[in-house]
Design a protein around this motif. Sequence first.
Motif, PDB file in Angstrom:
ATOM      1  N   PRO A 184      48.633 -43.961 -94.449  1.00  0.00           N
ATOM      2  CA  PRO A 184      49.961 -44.566 -94.504  1.00  0.00           C
ATOM      3  C   PRO A 184      50.788 -44.313 -93.250  1.00  0.00           C
ATOM      4  CG  PRO A 184      49.892 -42.592 -95.851  1.00  0.00           C
ATOM      5  CD  PRO A 184      48.477 -42.888 -95.441  1.00  0.00           C
ATOM      6  N   VAL A 185      50.447 -43.243 -92.520  1.00  0.00           N
ATOM      7  CA  VAL A 185      51.110 -42.939 -91.252  1.00  0.00           C
ATOM      8  C   VAL A 185      50.089 -43.097 -90.138  1.00  0.00           C
ATOM      9  CG1 VAL A 185      52.369 -41.221 -89.900  1.00  0.00           C
ATOM     10  CG2 VAL A 185      52.650 -41.304 -92.394  1.00  0.00           C
ATOM     11  N   SER A 186      50.362 -43.938 -89.159  1.00  0.00           N
ATOM     12  CA  SER A 186      49.417 -44.177 -88.070  1.00  0.00           C
ATOM     13  C   SER A 186      49.430 -43.011 -87.093  1.00  0.00           C
ATOM     14  CB  SER A 186      49.772 -45.467 -87.321  1.00  0.00           C
ATOM     15  OG  SER A 186      50.902 -45.257 -86.489  1.00  0.00           O
ATOM     16  N   PHE A 187      48.469 -43.021 -86.172  1.00  0.00           N
ATOM     17  CA  PHE A 187      48.385 -41.950 -85.182  1.00  0.00           C
ATOM     18  C   PHE A 187      49.605 -41.930 -84.259  1.00  0.00           C
ATOM     19  CE2 PHE A 187      46.513 -45.638 -83.158  1.00  0.00           C
ATOM     20  CZ  PHE A 187      46.981 -45.580 -81.853  1.00  0.00           C
ATOM     21  N   GLN A 188      50.363 -43.010 -84.237  1.00  0.00           N
ATOM     22  CA  GLN A 188      51.570 -43.062 -83.422  1.00  0.00           C
ATOM     23  C   GLN A 188      52.767 -42.447 -84.133  1.00  0.00           C
ATOM     24  OE1 GLN A 188      51.526 -47.334 -82.869  1.00  0.00           O
ATOM     25  NE2 GLN A 188      50.762 -47.119 -80.786  1.00  0.00           N
ATOM     26  N   GLY A 189      52.625 -42.183 -85.425  1.00  0.00           N
ATOM     27  CA  GLY A 189      53.721 -41.587 -86.193  1.00  0.00           C
ATOM     28  C   GLY A 189      53.279 -40.275 -86.788  1.00  0.00           C
ATOM     29  N   PRO A 200      59.257 -44.721-100.054  1.00  0.00           N
ATOM     30  CA  PRO A 200      58.603 -46.003-100.372  1.00  0.00           C
ATOM     31  C   PRO A 200      57.394 -46.309 -99.485  1.00  0.00           C
ATOM     32  CG  PRO A 200      60.979 -46.262-100.331  1.00  0.00           C
ATOM     33  CD  PRO A 200      60.697 -44.895 -99.784  1.00  0.00           C
ATOM     34  N   SER A 201      57.377 -45.742 -98.265  1.00  0.00           N
ATOM     35  CA  SER A 201      56.264 -46.024 -97.354  1.00  0.00           C
ATOM     36  C   SER A 201      54.966 -45.391 -97.830  1.00  0.00           C
ATOM     37  CB  SER A 201      56.593 -45.531 -95.941  1.00  0.00           C
ATOM     38  OG  SER A 201      56.670 -44.108 -95.908  1.00  0.00           O
ATOM     39  N   LEU A 202      55.065 -44.438 -98.776  1.00  0.00           N
ATOM     40  CA  LEU A 202      53.860 -43.775 -99.287  1.00  0.00           C
ATOM     41  C   LEU A 202      53.400 -44.352-100.621  1.00  0.00           C
ATOM     42  CD1 LEU A 202      54.576 -40.017 -98.457  1.00  0.00           C
ATOM     43  CD2 LEU A 202      53.194 -41.663 -97.181  1.00  0.00           C
ATOM     44  N   LYS A 203      54.068 -45.391-101.085  1.00  0.00           N
ATOM     45  CA  LYS A 203      53.667 -46.015-102.342  1.00  0.00           C
ATOM     46  C   LYS A 203      52.263 -46.602-102.203  1.00  0.00           C
ATOM     47  CE  LYS A 203      55.066 -49.474-105.755  1.00  0.00           C
ATOM     48  NZ  LYS A 203      56.057 -50.518-106.106  1.00  0.00           N
ATOM     49  N   GLY A 204      51.368 -46.213-103.098  1.00  0.00           N
ATOM     50  CA  GLY A 204      49.999 -46.713-103.057  1.00  0.00           C
ATOM     51  C   GLY A 204      49.081 -45.936-102.142  1.00  0.00           C
ATOM     52  N   ALA A 205      49.585 -44.881-101.473  1.00  0.00           N
ATOM     53  CA  ALA A 205      48.744 -44.065-100.582  1.00  0.00           C
ATOM     54  C   ALA A 205      48.146 -42.895-101.366  1.00  0.00           C
ATOM     55  CB  ALA A 205      49.568 -43.544 -99.413  1.00  0.00           C
ATOM     56  N   TYR A 206      46.903 -42.551-101.031  1.00  0.00           N
ATOM     57  CA  TYR A 206      46.212 -41.466-101.728  1.00  0.00           C
ATOM     58  C   TYR A 206      45.968 -40.250-100.849  1.00  0.00           C
ATOM     59  CZ  TYR A 206      45.439 -44.585-105.655  1.00  0.00           C
ATOM     60  OH  TYR A 206      45.638 -45.409-106.731  1.00  0.00           O
ATOM     61  N   THR A 207      45.992 -40.434 -99.566  1.00  0.00           N
ATOM     62  CA  THR A 207      45.863 -39.316 -98.633  1.00  0.00           C
ATOM     63  C   THR A 207      46.854 -39.546 -97.496  1.00  0.00           C
ATOM     64  OG1 THR A 207      44.198 -40.339 -97.180  1.00  0.00           O
ATOM     65  CG2 THR A 207      43.382 -39.139 -99.106  1.00  0.00           C
ATOM     66  N   ILE A 208      47.071 -38.478 -96.739  1.00  0.00           N
ATOM     67  CA  ILE A 208      47.879 -38.604 -95.535  1.00  0.00           C
ATOM     68  C   ILE A 208      47.185 -37.842 -94.419  1.00  0.00           C
ATOM     69  CG2 ILE A 208      49.339 -36.599 -96.042  1.00  0.00           C
ATOM     70  CD1 ILE A 208      51.681 -38.325 -94.873  1.00  0.00           C
ATOM     71  N   HIS A 209      47.159 -38.444 -93.253  1.00  0.00           N
ATOM     72  CA  HIS A 209      46.501 -37.853 -92.098  1.00  0.00           C
ATOM     73  C   HIS A 209      47.573 -37.280 -91.182  1.00  0.00           C
ATOM     74  CE1 HIS A 209      42.994 -38.395 -89.000  1.00  0.00           C
ATOM     75  NE2 HIS A 209      43.307 -37.136 -89.228  1.00  0.00           N
ATOM     76  N   TYR A 210      47.432 -35.987 -90.853  1.00  0.00           N
ATOM     77  CA  TYR A 210      48.430 -35.338 -90.014  1.00  0.00           C
ATOM     78  C   TYR A 210      48.189 -35.554 -88.520  1.00  0.00           C
ATOM     79  CZ  TYR A 210      50.505 -33.109 -94.048  1.00  0.00           C
ATOM     80  OH  TYR A 210      51.160 -32.898 -95.244  1.00  0.00           O
TER      81      TYR A 210
END
Length: 253
Positions: A184-189, A200-210
């Motif tokens: 949900p968060v790109s490598f630029q963010g 709301p930007s994490l709605k439907g996301a199951y993992t997050i990449h740091y």
Amino acid sequence: MDCIPKKIHQIWIQEEELPDKFKDCQRSWQKYQDRGWEYKLWHGTEIRQMLKEHFPHTVNCYDSARSHSSRSNFARYIILYLHGGIYVDTDMKSIRDIDHLFEDRKFVVCKETPHQLCTCIIGSAAKHSILERCLSYYQNRHYDPYQMSYLASGPVFFSKRFGDYIRENNQDDITVYDTHVFLPVSFQGRVDMDPDMSDPSLKGAYTIHYWDYSWKKSVGNISPMNAWIITVLIFLAAAFLVWGIYYSVRCRK
């Protein structure tokens, strides 16, 4: 071919222990053991041995790689090929249960961009042909350890092998998720702290990449090109310094 087994794999190539900053991510995957999943953190020595036994030509690629990132690319392919399961980067965190996303499936990938797959999370049944293509590619080709990791063995490389497979086979055993599901968060963010799950930007996301790049540090000397550039810059700086001293002395006369 069997479906993806309930196994979660992570890789830590370095000799030192997994840093504390990744421990929270690790725990988010270890919790799946309570529901019948296996979890394993793999290290360099055992990975190299697997490559040596099953794809010996890749040992030279692994040994000559100039970054942990490059080595981990070969590592994830051989681990999934031999054992099946889900591979996830150490800087990825499970924020919602992912069980049903991999259940009764044979190969699962996620888009990083509209035209490229990511390699930070891959699900596969053991002995899948896509992974075999990745591991066999350099058997009769030159591996350039100085080429950027994402080109030589990472996402670009993987996407090309995946594309070759798709063109030659039916796609019944392939599941491709949209970017937002796992990234949900790109490598630029970059994400520096735990996300607000009500965002709301994490709605439907199951993992997050740091998107932590510290583990990609070099494991060898700098490339010849970089060494040449550094040498030239040092020479120019020294020449400019000598010229400055000479000009200063001359002006005093």
